[in-house]
Scaffold this active site. Structure first.
Site, short mmCIF file in Angstrom:
data_model
loop_
_atom_site.label_atom_id
_atom_site.label_comp_id
_atom_site.label_asym_id
_atom_site.label_seq_id
_atom_site.Cartn_x
_atom_site.Cartn_y
_atom_site.Cartn_z
N SER C 25 0.89 -1.19 0.07
CA SER C 25 0.01 0.07 0.19
C SER C 25 0.81 1.21 0.11
O SER C 25 1.82 1.37 0.69
CB SER C 25 -1.08 -0.15 1.02
OG SER C 25 -1.75 1.04 1.29
N ALA C 74 6.71 11.13 4.34
CA ALA C 74 5.93 11.63 5.40
C ALA C 74 4.44 12.28 4.27
O ALA C 74 4.46 13.31 4.15
CB ALA C 74 6.31 12.41 6.13
N ILE C 75 4.05 11.25 3.65
CA ILE C 75 3.03 11.63 2.55
C ILE C 75 1.80 11.99 3.41
O ILE C 75 0.93 12.97 2.94
CB ILE C 75 2.60 10.19 1.75
CG1 ILE C 75 3.78 9.74 1.20
CG2 ILE C 75 1.52 10.77 0.82
CD1 ILE C 75 4.54 10.46 0.31
N CYS C 134 -1.22 4.58 11.89
CA CYS C 134 -1.39 6.17 12.07
C CYS C 134 -1.72 6.47 13.42
O CYS C 134 -1.97 5.94 14.36
CB CYS C 134 -2.36 6.47 11.13
SG CYS C 134 -3.73 5.38 10.98
N GLY C 269 7.04 -3.07 -1.71
CA GLY C 269 7.11 -1.41 -1.20
C GLY C 269 7.92 -0.69 -2.22
O GLY C 269 7.63 -0.46 -3.66
N THR C 270 8.88 -0.20 -1.38
CA THR C 270 10.01 0.79 -1.99
C THR C 270 10.25 0.07 -3.32
O THR C 270 10.85 1.26 -4.06
CB THR C 270 11.18 1.11 -1.17
OG1 THR C 270 10.42 1.60 0.19
CG2 THR C 270 11.96 2.02 -1.54
C1 FMN Z 1 5.56 6.48 -0.05
C2 FMN Z 1 4.93 5.36 0.80
C3 FMN Z 1 3.52 5.33 1.34
C4 FMN Z 1 3.17 4.47 1.84
N1 FMN Z 1 1.85 4.50 2.29
C5 FMN Z 1 1.14 3.63 2.96
C6 FMN Z 1 -0.24 3.42 3.23
O1 FMN Z 1 -0.87 4.47 2.70
N2 FMN Z 1 -0.83 2.60 4.12
C7 FMN Z 1 -0.05 1.71 4.54
O2 FMN Z 1 -0.53 0.69 5.36
N3 FMN Z 1 1.36 1.54 4.21
C8 FMN Z 1 1.99 2.56 3.60
N4 FMN Z 1 3.49 2.35 3.38
C9 FMN Z 1 4.16 1.43 3.82
C10 FMN Z 1 4.50 0.33 2.60
O3 FMN Z 1 3.15 -0.31 2.56
C11 FMN Z 1 5.20 -0.75 3.49
O4 FMN Z 1 4.62 -1.56 4.31
C12 FMN Z 1 6.71 -0.22 3.96
O5 FMN Z 1 7.03 0.81 2.99
C13 FMN Z 1 7.77 -1.32 4.14
O6 FMN Z 1 8.06 -1.85 3.03
P1 FMN Z 1 9.12 -1.64 1.56
O7 FMN Z 1 10.36 -1.40 2.51
O8 FMN Z 1 9.19 -2.80 0.79
O9 FMN Z 1 8.68 -0.31 1.15
C14 FMN Z 1 3.89 3.65 2.51
C15 FMN Z 1 5.34 3.45 2.08
C16 FMN Z 1 5.90 4.27 1.30
C17 FMN Z 1 7.26 4.24 0.83
#
Ligand code: FMN
Ligand code: FAD
Ligand code: FAD
Ligand code: FMN
Ligand code: FES
Ligand code: FES
Lengths: 310, 262, 310, 262
Positions: C25, C74-75, C134, C269-270
């Site tokens: 997400s 910090a969207i 959150c 994610g990233t």
């Molecule tokens: C830009 C950005 C926006 C994200 N927005 C959400 C979100 O709206 N809801 C949520 O549950 N996680 C959100 N996440 C967390 C990711 O879904 C994920 O759990 C987290 O980034 C760790 O995984 P990664 O290291 O593969 O990115 C966000 C992450 C990023 C980088």
């Protein structure tokens, strides 16, 4: 010293450091290992490898594994124990003209007390740093430092048994680091340092085994720096005692993040492996930064985080 | 021991996936002994972050030391891309090297794969002795040419796992044959290579009561004895539980290690 | 499909995925943003951007900053809100032949309930993922997900108001993630996913301002992977409901670490930012890995972490 | 829009700290419009991890697009070290470019430093119009030579902050002079450069009620409209709080942005 040189001295409560750069416990041995490479007396101070009452052999290997921009370690607090430390390491450390801080940890609260008592009255030890991130065997294996009241008990015991400034080193593996910081402040700590390593794990996909024999270990290095800066920022705003910051510092810019966030000194850990001269280089670069920016003393940078946006 | 920016004089492929690199450092050469190693920072960036340990594999002129390495992961891959004239930070020489036997004694050098690296330097330093050099490889294409090393006159045998050249089978076969054959003289054995091979060498030499020194590998962070990351388990002969490879080794008397739980 | 192709299907409780690779997400928008680049139907599933009841504009910029092997964001949960989602995004998502999971979060427990209710009975949504990371404005700003009983309340409310499988997404910023996992399991969650981002901060040393306007943000990317693998390992051993793992997965090897640790699916994610095709590449590479190793179905890899050392 | 391994045809320094890179991609060229950008993965490793956004600065032959960039940090430094023949992953073209005015209208292009990049491509596409190209630099040595761009016939003026060449002072001085001077025809202004300059351009054009399009920069993660990381604040004219630069821009009508709180 040149009159135009910036003043790098900092005060950590009762402790004065010639500059704000310390080497972090467990990453700089007993100092001597690096003595062939540069003049250790240039450092603000050395925090020696974590000391336990009895010698500890440490965990079975593999004990370290590299991770993206970081590393995991599960050394298992291998160390020579209090007696050998006093006999073999302290005499040499005493010859140094820099601040020596001894990092201690115990398997029980009593052991912490015994260690503090064992270091009492000794010359050449400027302060004690209390590692409360190790598993508390008596209370189900969670680290002492994850519970405010246990953290406070450990602190109280060390302070009571010691004649030296007591720095409590906080674990980042907690919901609210401020609660722990407040608890140890109340229990008499003269300063806190943070962060210790984050708990992590890596798996070898071919053998399907954990890459560390100990299964999990402590994550350090630049990967964790944002977490460390944030926790330092939080703790600085919660306690009145001085805060020593660290976690992932590789160069002077990283060190400045912590100082600006309010840390009064920094600890250099994993960077010592990547660049054994990291500590002195950071000191020199901080000095140059001050000169360039016309900053007369490094204390003027500490806690100057600025919130207005234009 | 120094830490310095060191110039790459050459860095070229000498066998499948295997590179020979020359680095200029009179300071390191002044101290280097066979079996010692250096920690190289393979890239200035943060990924990979840790230095990589490599044995010193020889010396050229009086200012170039050599590193022979195999590309196995991202660190060695990055290293293989460094070109002549660039500089890398090198820390060394580190650790304890081989104890050389008295002159005139017979020495058997047993290497597996890239484990030949420290043994080449050792052979160079023992040029006036009776040396038998046994090197095992997986396959012909991995054989490291050693023409540059000035080892002419040394008896050399090769084995490959796939039989593409030399004896087909583990190099320890040749070691066993040689030891069993020459019963009147007790040789010294020096070995470096993959763990299963080293284990076999250790067993064979123990069985025949032949002194054996091995160079072993572990993951390392500092290379200086500071982090305690490089532990290997000692045998019951030793009154401590672990050695630290970077400080107590990388060369050990094979009987001082616990081969079952290394 | 070729008979010799490995079977990549996985079950997440009531949910079946065609393969274990989901996009995380907030990192994959509403899917459509990537649809020009590859066939989204190849994915195991898509978790859409976090949805709130009302539209949210998000935090002031800067909202993102790069860190060593990671990034802070910090969207501020910027999103179009429930109504517009149903009107503008869902119809297109319904045309996809992959599993669509809607990530929700509320400012209060009631809001979580209202969101679940708002998604009730709708086609094209296979499951709900509940973001409890959150800040809980009602209870002092700490995240809902840092307290087991609050986490349980949120879960209960969502489960009660929903007709879909409920996945609760756990925060890593806690002392004991198992306690939270157990609490939400007991409260009726059908699965848990983890980890969300670690809280972190970065400071610009020239302006002395936080690099994010919001001061702190969430750390993601390979830097945090060791922490994520460890938490997944811990939770798998604590709860009976299925676990979805993620945090710092960049390639199939990273994905395998989570599967071996016991996750039944993974979230990317990233990596989507670094390589927008990361998801499909990982699926293809997992397939090849299975073929190479003679593994007939991916389920045979899940939870096969091995502890004996030789 | 595609994501592909793209070959570097050349990558060479053209001014102090400034590089011009040609990359082969008929696919990207087929779609590219002035003001659009690409996201380049500057290194295959994980540090730096995020792609870097760069404007498309022009087209050569029918298969090479150009990127003009200044080295400011580790990403651009890594990029400057990539050599001919290597490939990098490129994602693009992305975003919304400039809206071209009707033919015959006068266009003033105002750039600050490396902000010249998208305006060169724009000028190429407007070759049959009346163009005034104003480019400001900090100093003479940073001036980007544009001989390769085929912009002959375009009126060009330069300013430098230090007066080493051209007008001494901000480039907006020249813009103001020109606008005040030519009162009978309303030109279109297109601008790209550092924020303070853009702000000044926006103010000046607003004051004279001249249409102005600006290309702005923000930190980006995805470049695709997925992460919402690239927000800029809108002016009260717009009925939403933020634009996403990668999707709604990078080119905006200057009146749609909130210059006080960008
Ligand atoms: C830009 C950005 C926006 C994200 N927005 C959400 C979100 O709206 N809801 C949520 O549950 N996680 C959100 N996440 C967390 C990711 O879904 C994920 O759990 C987290 O980034 C760790 O995984 P990664 O290291 O593969 O990115 C966000 C992450 C990023 C980088
Ligand atoms: C004392 C010593 C001497 C060595 N001499 C040589 C030599 O002369 N030539 C040569 O080719 N190799 C030698 N090695 C092994 C060499 O260090 C590894 O091959 C190298 O570190 C692999 O790095 P990588 O990034 O390519 O592999 P990766 O697998 O990506 O490395 C990941 C991590 O594991 C560590 N690692 C992986 N394999 C080994 C290993 N076998 N030993 C120690 N750490 C390892 C790396 O240092 C790194 O921290 C020696 C090792 C030691 C300890
Ligand atoms: C749409 C767009 C078009 C651009 N076109 C060009 C161009 O044609 N030529 C050129 O030289 N530069 C251009 N830039 C700026 C360029 O992206 C940055 O200079 C570059 O990302 C800096 O990376 P770095 O690693 O060298 O710097 P660092 O400061 O080390 O970068 C750290 C982080 O900040 C980001 N960052 C730093 N500065 C900027 C910036 N000004 N804009 C966006 N992100 C930034 C980086 O992407 C990275 O994530 C453009 C930016 C955008 C948004
Ligand atoms: C190999 C290793 C051993 C460590 N040993 C100790 C220790 O004995 N006591 C302690 O308090 N911290 C120990 N630490 C933690 C460091 O002192 C430091 O807090 C942590 O690594 C974060 O800083 P860094 O990212 O700069 O390394 C150790 C860290 C490493 C990497
Ligand atoms: S590698 Fe650090 S002690 Fe050996
Ligand atoms: S950069 Fe991701 S939405 Fe614009």
């Amino acid at each position: 010293m040149n009159e135009n040189q910036p003043d790098l001295k900092v005060r950590i409560g009762p402790l004065e450091l010639k500059n704000p750069v310390l080497t972090a416990s467990g990453t700089f041995g007993y100092g001597r290992e690096f003595s062939g490479l540069f003049d250790l007396n240039l450092l603000g101070g050395i925090v020696v490898k974590g000391l336990s009452l009895k010698p500890m052999a440490g965990n079975p290997p593999p004990r370290i594994v590299e991770t993206p921009c970081g590393m995991l370690n599960a050394i298992g607090l291998a160390n020579i124990g209090l007696d050998l430390f006093l006999e073999e390491k302290l005499p040499w450390l005493k010859t140094l003209d820099t601040t020596v801080i001894v990092n201690i940890y115990g398997h029980s609260i009593d052991e912490y007390g015994a260690l503090a008592a064992g270091l009492k009255g000794l010359d050449g030890i400027a302060a004690i740093e209390v590692n409360i991130s190790c598993p508390n065997v008596e209370q189900g294996g969670m680290a002492f430092g994850t519970n405010p009241s246990v953290s406070a008990q450990v602190t109280e015991t060390v302070v009571k048994n010691s004649d030296k400034p007591v720095i409590v080193k906080l674990s980042p593996n907690v919901t609210d680091v401020r609660a722990i910081a407040l608890a140890v402040e109340k229990a008499g700590a003269h300063a806190v340092s943070l962060i210790n390593t984050l708990t992590g794990m890596a798996i070898d996909i071919d053998s399907r085994k954990p890459k560390l024999a100990n299964i999990f270990g402590g994550l350090s290095g630049p990967a964790i720096r944002p977490v460390a800066v944030y926790m330092v920022y939080q703790v600085v705003r919660s306690v009145k005692i001085p805060v020593i910051g660290g976690g992932g510092i590789m160069d002077y810019r990283d060190a400045l993040e912590f100082l600006i966030a309010g840390a009064r000194a920094v600890q250099i850990g994993t960077a010592n492996f990547v660049n054994p001269e990291a500590g002195v280089e950071i000191i020199n670069d901080l000095k140059e930064f001050c000169i360039e920016k016309g900053i007369e003393k490094i204390e003027d940078i500490i806690g100057t985080l600025c919130f207005t946006r234009d | 021991m120094t830490e310095q920016k060191t110039e790459i004089i050459f860095n070229s492929q000498v066998a499948s996936g295997t590179f020979l690199m020359g680095m200029r450092s009179p300071e390191i050469i002044a101290e280097a002994a066979p079996g010692q190693f250096v920690m190289i920072r393979v890239s200035p960036g943060l990924d990979p972050i840790l230095r990589r340990p490599f044995s010193i594999c020889g010396i050229q002129r009086d200012d170039i030391f050599l590193v022979l390495y195999r590309v196995i992961g991202k660190g060695t891959l990055a290293l293989s891309r460094v070109t002549q004239g660039e500089t890398l930070s090198v820390l060394g020489p580190l650790g304890r090297g081989f104890n050389l036997p008295e002159k005139g004694r017979k020495a058997i050098l047993v290497s597996g794969g890239i484990g030949i690296a420290p043994l080449i330097f050792l052979a160079q330093k023992m040029h006036d002795m009776d040396i038998l050099f046994l090197s095992g490889y997986r396959s012909k294409k991995e054989i490291v040419p050693v023409g540059w090393a000035g080892l002419s006159g040394i008896k050399t045998f090769i084995s490959t796992d796939d039989g593409t050249i030399g004896h087909k089978g583990p190099i320890t076969d040749l070691l066993e044959t040689d030891i069993s054959g020459s019963s009147h003289e007790i040789p010294f054995v020096f070995s470096c290579g993959p763990l299963p091979m080293l284990k076999r060498v250790a067993e064979t030499t123990l069985e025949h009561q032949i002194p054996c020194q091995v160079s072993v590998e572990t993951h390392m962070a500092c290379g200086l004895g500071a982090c305690q990351g490089c532990a290997v388990r000692t045998s019951s002969q030793v009154n401590r539980t672990y050695f630290h490879v970077c400080q107590d080794g990388p060369v050990f008397d094979s009987r001082s290690l616990d081969w079952k739980n290394l």
